[in-house]
Design an enzyme around this catalytic site. Structure first.
Site, mmCIF file in Angstrom:
data_model
loop_
_atom_site.group_PDB
_atom_site.id
_atom_site.type_symbol
_atom_site.label_atom_id
_atom_site.label_comp_id
_atom_site.label_asym_id
_atom_site.label_seq_id
_atom_site.Cartn_x
_atom_site.Cartn_y
_atom_site.Cartn_z
ATOM 1 N N HIS A 129 -25.321 -6.033 9.010
ATOM 2 C CA HIS A 129 -26.818 -6.613 8.922
ATOM 3 C C HIS A 129 -27.099 -8.128 8.561
ATOM 4 C CE1 HIS A 129 -28.638 -2.303 7.730
ATOM 5 N NE2 HIS A 129 -27.774 -2.191 8.776
ATOM 6 N N CYS A 161 -34.424 -27.804 11.474
ATOM 7 C CA CYS A 161 -33.114 -28.148 11.828
ATOM 8 C C CYS A 161 -33.147 -29.738 11.742
ATOM 9 C CB CYS A 161 -32.996 -27.441 13.135
ATOM 10 S SG CYS A 161 -31.260 -28.063 13.921
HETATM 11 ZN ZN ZN Z 1 -31.691 -26.869 15.791
#
Ligand code: ZN
Length: 259
Positions: A129, A161
């Site tokens: 998982h 990000c």
């Molecule tokens: Zn990224």
């Protein structure tokens, strides 16, 4: 049953488990939530009541994550980060790692996402998982660690990000997602070539947990199930133990920390 009888029973259980472990050359350990209960994971509620603010049907769901990733990231910031930092491997996690160091355990297959097998020192781990202490960018797949996302969370929520500004997500299988096929395939291969499969703390009701011990058994392995409650595979196991794992497993494998 008086306490002398139950002490004798525990000793017998440990002796039976020890002889199965001693006879085996290639052991696979399969773990579920029960092994982490002794690490305080299941009972963790934080110190400030923030836990109850969060609904698992939201923070654990891919549909909800897509709709509002900041919900998961608030939960991580308020609850999960500290929970994961504080959680420590149990004596059973450590005993599994010790058996791997001795070359007896070839693989740990786990349903848990807490990373405690890694903390204990196990190396060959198949996580069915995923792992809630790892993260990656949904767009460019760049990996992120716990400290990194915590730092970004001080600035913004949800976490974006740094390379492509995509949304960063936990490396876990959320509700509504498929289990990783390559991990299941490898787990099945390992189950088929081991000569002893030891289940610790899984109720063996969901796929593929229910299948792996059965496949090991069909391929000629011995099967041990250590779980507080009965499981559907108890009747095919060579040894079934309903004591807490921490009372029997570390002792049976001679793990020093159990003394
Ligand atoms: Zn990224």
């Amino acid at each position: 049953m008086n306490s002398a009888d139950s002490a004798k029973n525990v000793e017998q259980v440990i002796a039976s488990l020890k002889s199965l472990v001693d006879e085996a050359d290639r052991i696979v350990v399969f773990t579920g939530a029960g092994i982490s209960t002794e690490s305080g994971i299941a009972t963790y509620r934080g110190t400030d009541g923030l836990w109850i603010k969060y609904d698992w049907e939201k923070y654990a769901s891919i549909d909800y994550f897509r709709k509002d990733p900041s919900y998961y990231w608030s939960f991580f910031r308020d609850v999960r980060h500290d929970m994961m930092v504080e959680a420590q491997p149990s004596a059973s996690h450590k005993a599994v790692a010790e058996l791997e160091r001795q070359g007896r355990v070839s693989t740990v297959i786990t349903q848990n996402i807490d990373g405690l097998h890694q903390k204990a020192g196990s190396e060959h781990i198949l996580e069915l998982h995923g792992n809630t202490t790892r993260f990656y960018c949904c767009d460019c797949r760049a990996p992120y660690g716990m400290d990194e996302v915590k730092k970004i969370l001080d600035e913004e929520c949800p976490v974006h990000c740094k390379k492509c500004n995509g949304i960063v997500r936990p490396d876990v299988v959320l509700y509504g997602e498929m289990l990783p096929v390559n991990v299941i395939d490898e787990a099945q291969r390992e189950a088929k070539i081991c000569d002893l499969l030891i289940v610790i703390g899984s109720s063996l009701v969901v796929y593929p947990a229910a299948n792996l011990p059965y496949e090991a058994k069909l391929s000629g392995a011995k099967l041990v199930i250590i779980n507080i409650d009965p499981t559907p595979l108890d009747s095919v196991a060579d040894l079934v133990i309903h004591n807490p794992a921490g009372e029997v497993f570390p002792q049976a494998v001679g793990y020093e920390g159990s003394k």
